[in-house]
Design an enzyme around this catalytic site. Sequence first.
Site, PDB file in Angstrom:
ATOM      1  N   TYR A 163       0.848  -1.196   0.000  1.00 30.11           N
ATOM      2  CA  TYR A 163       0.000   0.000   0.000  1.00 30.11           C
ATOM      3  C   TYR A 163       0.882   1.245   0.000  1.00 30.11           C
ATOM      4  CZ  TYR A 163      -3.754  -3.225   0.759  1.00 30.11           C
ATOM      5  OH  TYR A 163      -4.638  -4.265   0.570  1.00 30.11           O
ATOM      6  N   SER A 164       0.576   2.177  -0.907  1.00 30.56           N
ATOM      7  CA  SER A 164       1.292   3.453  -0.916  1.00 30.56           C
ATOM      8  C   SER A 164       0.938   4.201   0.352  1.00 30.56           C
ATOM      9  CB  SER A 164       0.855   4.298  -2.110  1.00 30.56           C
ATOM     10  OG  SER A 164       1.189   3.673  -3.306  1.00 30.56           O
ATOM     11  N   CYS A 365       0.215   7.827 -10.411  1.00 32.18           N
ATOM     12  CA  CYS A 365      -0.064   6.670  -9.570  1.00 32.18           C
ATOM     13  C   CYS A 365      -1.520   6.253  -9.702  1.00 32.18           C
ATOM     14  CB  CYS A 365       0.248   7.002  -8.110  1.00 32.18           C
ATOM     15  SG  CYS A 365       0.188   5.542  -7.035  1.00 32.18           S
ATOM     16  N   GLU A 405       4.077   4.856 -10.906  1.00 28.67           N
ATOM     17  CA  GLU A 405       3.759   3.640 -10.152  1.00 28.67           C
ATOM     18  C   GLU A 405       2.295   3.335 -10.441  1.00 28.67           C
ATOM     19  OE1 GLU A 405       6.275   2.682  -6.364  1.00 28.67           O
ATOM     20  OE2 GLU A 405       4.243   3.152  -5.712  1.00 28.67           O
ATOM     21  N   TYR A 407      -0.721   0.150 -11.469  1.00 29.75           N
ATOM     22  CA  TYR A 407      -0.952  -1.241 -11.134  1.00 29.75           C
ATOM     23  C   TYR A 407      -2.223  -1.718 -11.813  1.00 29.75           C
ATOM     24  CZ  TYR A 407      -1.652  -5.227  -7.990  1.00 29.75           C
ATOM     25  OH  TYR A 407      -1.859  -6.447  -7.449  1.00 29.75           O
TER      26      TYR A 407
HETATM   27  C1  LIG Z   1       3.089  -0.635  -5.105  1.00 29.24           C
HETATM   28  C2  LIG Z   1       1.606  -0.850  -4.844  1.00 29.24           C
HETATM   29  C3  LIG Z   1       0.927   0.100  -4.109  1.00 29.24           C
HETATM   30  C4  LIG Z   1      -0.434  -0.070  -3.874  1.00 29.24           C
HETATM   31  N1  LIG Z   1      -1.083   0.890  -3.155  1.00 29.24           N
HETATM   32  C5  LIG Z   1      -2.398   0.754  -2.907  1.00 29.24           C
HETATM   33  C6  LIG Z   1      -3.097   1.774  -2.173  1.00 29.24           C
HETATM   34  O1  LIG Z   1      -2.526   2.804  -1.766  1.00 29.24           O
HETATM   35  N2  LIG Z   1      -4.414   1.570  -1.921  1.00 29.24           N
HETATM   36  C7  LIG Z   1      -5.084   0.465  -2.367  1.00 29.24           C
HETATM   37  O2  LIG Z   1      -6.286   0.335  -2.090  1.00 29.24           O
HETATM   38  N3  LIG Z   1      -4.435  -0.499  -3.077  1.00 29.24           N
HETATM   39  C8  LIG Z   1      -3.115  -0.376  -3.341  1.00 29.24           C
HETATM   40  N4  LIG Z   1      -2.452  -1.367  -4.021  1.00 29.24           N
HETATM   41  C9  LIG Z   1      -3.181  -2.619  -4.320  1.00 29.24           C
HETATM   42  C10 LIG Z   1      -3.097  -3.575  -3.081  1.00 29.24           C
HETATM   43  O3  LIG Z   1      -1.756  -4.041  -2.952  1.00 29.24           O
HETATM   44  C11 LIG Z   1      -3.986  -4.823  -3.207  1.00 29.24           C
HETATM   45  O4  LIG Z   1      -3.702  -5.443  -4.433  1.00 29.24           O
HETATM   46  C12 LIG Z   1      -5.460  -4.498  -3.140  1.00 29.24           C
HETATM   47  O5  LIG Z   1      -5.799  -3.917  -1.876  1.00 29.24           O
HETATM   48  C13 LIG Z   1      -6.289  -5.782  -3.292  1.00 29.24           C
HETATM   49  O6  LIG Z   1      -5.869  -6.702  -2.331  1.00 29.24           O
HETATM   50  P1  LIG Z   1      -6.887  -7.700  -1.628  1.00 29.24           P
HETATM   51  O7  LIG Z   1      -6.100  -8.624  -0.801  1.00 29.24           O
HETATM   52  O8  LIG Z   1      -7.992  -6.952  -0.993  1.00 29.24           O
HETATM   53  O9  LIG Z   1      -7.524  -8.427  -2.889  1.00 29.24           O
HETATM   54  P2  LIG Z   1      -7.189  -9.932  -3.316  1.00 29.24           P
HETATM   55  O10 LIG Z   1      -7.800 -10.890  -2.378  1.00 29.24           O
HETATM   56  O11 LIG Z   1      -5.731 -10.035  -3.557  1.00 29.24           O
HETATM   57  O12 LIG Z   1      -7.982  -9.985  -4.691  1.00 29.24           O
HETATM   58  C14 LIG Z   1      -7.517  -9.235  -5.785  1.00 29.24           C
HETATM   59  C15 LIG Z   1      -8.150  -9.792  -7.044  1.00 29.24           C
HETATM   60  O13 LIG Z   1      -7.806 -11.165  -7.210  1.00 29.24           O
HETATM   61  C16 LIG Z   1      -8.895 -11.831  -7.831  1.00 29.24           C
HETATM   62  N5  LIG Z   1      -8.838 -13.261  -7.468  1.00 29.24           N
HETATM   63  C17 LIG Z   1      -9.459 -13.911  -6.455  1.00 29.24           C
HETATM   64  N6  LIG Z   1      -9.170 -15.216  -6.463  1.00 29.24           N
HETATM   65  C18 LIG Z   1      -8.352 -15.424  -7.500  1.00 29.24           C
HETATM   66  C19 LIG Z   1      -7.699 -16.548  -8.036  1.00 29.24           C
HETATM   67  N7  LIG Z   1      -7.830 -17.735  -7.481  1.00 29.24           N
HETATM   68  N8  LIG Z   1      -6.928 -16.367  -9.126  1.00 29.24           N
HETATM   69  C20 LIG Z   1      -6.755 -15.159  -9.678  1.00 29.24           C
HETATM   70  N9  LIG Z   1      -7.332 -14.036  -9.201  1.00 29.24           N
HETATM   71  C21 LIG Z   1      -8.121 -14.173  -8.149  1.00 29.24           C
HETATM   72  C22 LIG Z   1     -10.125 -11.157  -7.289  1.00 29.24           C
HETATM   73  O14 LIG Z   1     -11.187 -11.282  -8.234  1.00 29.24           O
HETATM   74  C23 LIG Z   1      -9.683  -9.742  -7.058  1.00 29.24           C
HETATM   75  O15 LIG Z   1     -10.073  -8.883  -8.107  1.00 29.24           O
HETATM   76  C24 LIG Z   1      -1.104  -1.202  -4.338  1.00 29.24           C
HETATM   77  C25 LIG Z   1      -0.405  -2.168  -5.077  1.00 29.24           C
HETATM   78  C26 LIG Z   1       0.921  -1.974  -5.341  1.00 29.24           C
HETATM   79  C27 LIG Z   1       1.654  -3.012  -6.147  1.00 29.24           C
HETATM   80  N1  LIG Z   2       1.616   2.559  -6.034  1.00 26.57           N
HETATM   81  C1  LIG Z   2       0.753   1.909  -6.792  1.00 26.57           C
HETATM   82  O1  LIG Z   2       1.105   1.163  -7.688  1.00 26.57           O
HETATM   83  C2  LIG Z   2      -0.691   2.114  -6.502  1.00 26.57           C
HETATM   84  C3  LIG Z   2      -1.088   2.931  -5.449  1.00 26.57           C
HETATM   85  C4  LIG Z   2      -2.445   3.114  -5.219  1.00 26.57           C
HETATM   86  C5  LIG Z   2      -3.364   2.476  -6.028  1.00 26.57           C
HETATM   87  N2  LIG Z   2      -2.928   1.677  -7.027  1.00 26.57           N
HETATM   88  C6  LIG Z   2      -3.873   0.993  -7.908  1.00 26.57           C
HETATM   89  O2  LIG Z   2      -4.611   2.009  -8.571  1.00 26.57           O
HETATM   90  C7  LIG Z   2      -5.897   1.520  -8.869  1.00 26.57           C
HETATM   91  C8  LIG Z   2      -6.895   2.562  -8.411  1.00 26.57           C
HETATM   92  O3  LIG Z   2      -8.137   2.005  -8.478  1.00 26.57           O
HETATM   93  P1  LIG Z   2      -9.358   2.505  -7.653  1.00 26.57           P
HETATM   94  O4  LIG Z   2     -10.311   1.376  -7.644  1.00 26.57           O
HETATM   95  O5  LIG Z   2      -8.930   3.129  -6.390  1.00 26.57           O
HETATM   96  O6  LIG Z   2      -9.882   3.663  -8.604  1.00 26.57           O
HETATM   97  P2  LIG Z   2     -11.360   4.115  -8.905  1.00 26.57           P
HETATM   98  O7  LIG Z   2     -11.958   4.692  -7.682  1.00 26.57           O
HETATM   99  O8  LIG Z   2     -12.091   3.058  -9.642  1.00 26.57           O
HETATM  100  O9  LIG Z   2     -11.040   5.307  -9.906  1.00 26.57           O
HETATM  101  C9  LIG Z   2     -10.351   5.092 -11.102  1.00 26.57           C
HETATM  102  C10 LIG Z   2     -10.778   6.147 -12.097  1.00 26.57           C
HETATM  103  O10 LIG Z   2      -9.963   6.017 -13.260  1.00 26.57           O
HETATM  104  C11 LIG Z   2     -10.826   5.863 -14.396  1.00 26.57           C
HETATM  105  N3  LIG Z   2     -10.168   5.097 -15.443  1.00 26.57           N
HETATM  106  C12 LIG Z   2     -10.443   3.837 -15.880  1.00 26.57           C
HETATM  107  N4  LIG Z   2      -9.652   3.502 -16.899  1.00 26.57           N
HETATM  108  C13 LIG Z   2      -8.849   4.565 -17.122  1.00 26.57           C
HETATM  109  C14 LIG Z   2      -7.822   4.842 -18.051  1.00 26.57           C
HETATM  110  N5  LIG Z   2      -7.461   3.965 -18.978  1.00 26.57           N
HETATM  111  N6  LIG Z   2      -7.210   6.038 -17.997  1.00 26.57           N
HETATM  112  C15 LIG Z   2      -7.560   6.946 -17.082  1.00 26.57           C
HETATM  113  N7  LIG Z   2      -8.520   6.757 -16.168  1.00 26.57           N
HETATM  114  C16 LIG Z   2      -9.162   5.585 -16.184  1.00 26.57           C
HETATM  115  C17 LIG Z   2     -12.058   5.195 -13.851  1.00 26.57           C
HETATM  116  O11 LIG Z   2     -13.143   5.408 -14.732  1.00 26.57           O
HETATM  117  P3  LIG Z   2     -14.314   4.338 -15.004  1.00 26.57           P
HETATM  118  O12 LIG Z   2     -14.247   3.315 -13.923  1.00 26.57           O
HETATM  119  O13 LIG Z   2     -15.572   5.152 -14.981  1.00 26.57           O
HETATM  120  O14 LIG Z   2     -14.029   3.785 -16.365  1.00 26.57           O
HETATM  121  C18 LIG Z   2     -12.223   5.955 -12.540  1.00 26.57           C
HETATM  122  O15 LIG Z   2     -12.799   7.199 -12.740  1.00 26.57           O
HETATM  123  C19 LIG Z   2      -6.038   0.166  -8.180  1.00 26.57           C
HETATM  124  O16 LIG Z   2      -5.844  -0.816  -9.157  1.00 26.57           O
HETATM  125  C20 LIG Z   2      -4.910   0.175  -7.171  1.00 26.57           C
HETATM  126  O17 LIG Z   2      -4.444  -1.104  -6.902  1.00 26.57           O
HETATM  127  C21 LIG Z   2      -1.612   1.504  -7.284  1.00 26.57           C
END
Ligand SMILES: Cc1cc2nc3c(=O)[nH]c(=O)nc-3n(C[C@H](O)[C@H](O)[C@H](O)COP(=O)(O)OP(=O)(O)OC[C@H]3O[C@@H](n4cnc5c(N)ncnc54)[C@H](O)[C@@H]3O)c2cc1C
Ligand SMILES: NC(=O)c1ccc[n+]([C@@H]2O[C@H](COP(=O)([O-])OP(=O)(O)OC[C@H]3O[C@@H](n4cnc5c(N)ncnc54)[C@H](OP(=O)(O)O)[C@@H]3O)[C@@H](O)[C@H]2O)c1
Length: 407
Positions: A163-164, A365, A405, A407
């Site tokens: 998580y960021s 991001c 960054e 994802y």
């Molecule tokens: C660098 C980085 C920073 C991030 N920062 C943030 C942040 O600031 N805030 C944030 O909310 N998230 C962030 N994320 C995303 C976060 O790490 C998690 O991926 C996110 O919260 C989902 O995790 P979870 O355990 O809730 O979901 P998970 O339980 O891991 O599920 C994720 C997905 O896996 C799918 N899935 C379930 N079972 C299977 C299976 N058997 N095979 C394949 N797919 C399956 C599900 O349908 C679901 O869509 C970041 C990720 C990265 C890499």
């Molecule tokens: N450091 C990291 O790597 C990091 C940190 C934080 C979060 N994340 C990732 O960032 C993502 C954020 O998702 P969220 O669920 O929080 O967001 P969200 O609330 O669903 O908002 C995402 C917004 O981006 C729009 N969007 C969809 N496709 C797009 C595209 N191609 N270009 C520009 N905008 C687009 C969506 O529009 P519509 O849905 O209406 O199409 C929506 O308005 C997650 O996958 C999370 O894991 C990564």
Amino acid sequence: MAQAAAVGALLGASTAFLAPSAAPAPAPALRGAPHSSRDSTGPGLAGAAGVGAAALGLGLLAARPAATACRAAAVKKKGVKVVHGKEIPWNLFSPKAPYQGKVVENDVHKQTLTEPTGDANWETTHVTFDHGGKVPYIEGQSIGVIAPGPDKKGEQPAKIRLYSIASSAVGDDQTSKTVSLCVKRVVEVDGKFANRQKGEDKPDKAGTAYPENQVYRGVCSNHICDMTPGDEVLITGPTGAEMLLPEDPEANIIMLATGTGIAPMRSYLRLLFHDKAGASSDGGRKFKGKAWLFMGVPYSKSLLYDDEHQTYKKAFPDQFRYDYAVSREQKNAAGQKMYIQTKMAEYAEELWEMMQDEKTHVYMCGLKGMESGMAECFGPIAEKNGLVWTEFAKAMKKADRYHVEVY
Ligand SMILES: Cc1cc2nc3c(=O)[nH]c(=O)nc-3n(C[C@H](O)[C@H](O)[C@H](O)COP(=O)(O)OP(=O)(O)OC[C@H]3O[C@@H](n4cnc5c(N)ncnc54)[C@H](O)[C@@H]3O)c2cc1C
Ligand SMILES: NC(=O)c1ccc[n+]([C@@H]2O[C@H](COP(=O)([O-])OP(=O)(O)OC[C@H]3O[C@@H](n4cnc5c(N)ncnc54)[C@H](OP(=O)(O)O)[C@@H]3O)[C@@H](O)[C@H]2O)c1
């Protein structure tokens, strides 16, 4: 005393790209700091201060980077990484020996930041953990969280999720002892995967439940979003060197965030426009450049930290600009869905000009689709200037001015 030193070191160091106004007390040597102890007691506060003072040295060590780099090269230190000659905190806690923190009440933000939209995954939370000063970090880094599980394949505890960090180095309470995250609750109804069969889904902390459906609840995001002050949390890290702020206080910062991609941007904005650590002795801010935030969300009910952004905009109209794209409520003049790149296209000339300035850094991001969105937005203007956007972006990355960054 040790505690005051620790906090002082962390406060001074947390200025990231800003040189300290006064010479700090000599930093305790890293060697000998009890990094090896990763049990529930962790390194003592003085040990953590040692890590903090040296590891958070972007500001503190600005005057002596060469010496620092040499020392770091000679002795591979645990718990720090050298980035551009400066030491930053790095993986102080591993998945095998995580830090056990505690969830604390946050008086800056309520836990749920968003309002119900009708979508299953409507909720994004702001959760704060006490780390007792033992997990120092700098703006732009991430931490890992270990949920009890069961994970996708039944593992207990679950694998770490990254998580960021959404708070600045000093934390929301400016004690350097807390870290906050911005986490979206993953809830999928009648999708490809399910970890609750029909009849099994129970109301979460926000009251959302789908007992009539097959539901997949994200393992770690639900663990975090359901947390209550006093709960224990297992933390790893910190990690991440891609999204660090530049050192130059006159740098310009263009921030592009979709959804929870706002987390690192919030961390920067707290330092630039809010924290005591970012204030100069004349009462102004140490940051002298311009900061421009573009944020993309699906609904206006999902605009994250809008209150803070509006406050900065009002207080720093010459330094902070804030624009957002609400994809499911707004369209551009051509009737296209308003994505972040659609909004940026309204200012393409101005942004392009800014990016020509070597002092300008771009931070992106969130969703991966933003990268191709940038190409859509700036491709035409780059071409008009005899350039190819992808080459320009590559050159900016090489110059460490384009930080991505996604994802
Ligand atoms: C660098 C980085 C920073 C991030 N920062 C943030 C942040 O600031 N805030 C944030 O909310 N998230 C962030 N994320 C995303 C976060 O790490 C998690 O991926 C996110 O919260 C989902 O995790 P979870 O355990 O809730 O979901 P998970 O339980 O891991 O599920 C994720 C997905 O896996 C799918 N899935 C379930 N079972 C299977 C299976 N058997 N095979 C394949 N797919 C399956 C599900 O349908 C679901 O869509 C970041 C990720 C990265 C890499
Ligand atoms: N450091 C990291 O790597 C990091 C940190 C934080 C979060 N994340 C990732 O960032 C993502 C954020 O998702 P969220 O669920 O929080 O967001 P969200 O609330 O669903 O908002 C995402 C917004 O981006 C729009 N969007 C969809 N496709 C797009 C595209 N191609 N270009 C520009 N905008 C687009 C969506 O529009 P519509 O849905 O209406 O199409 C929506 O308005 C997650 O996958 C999370 O894991 C990564």
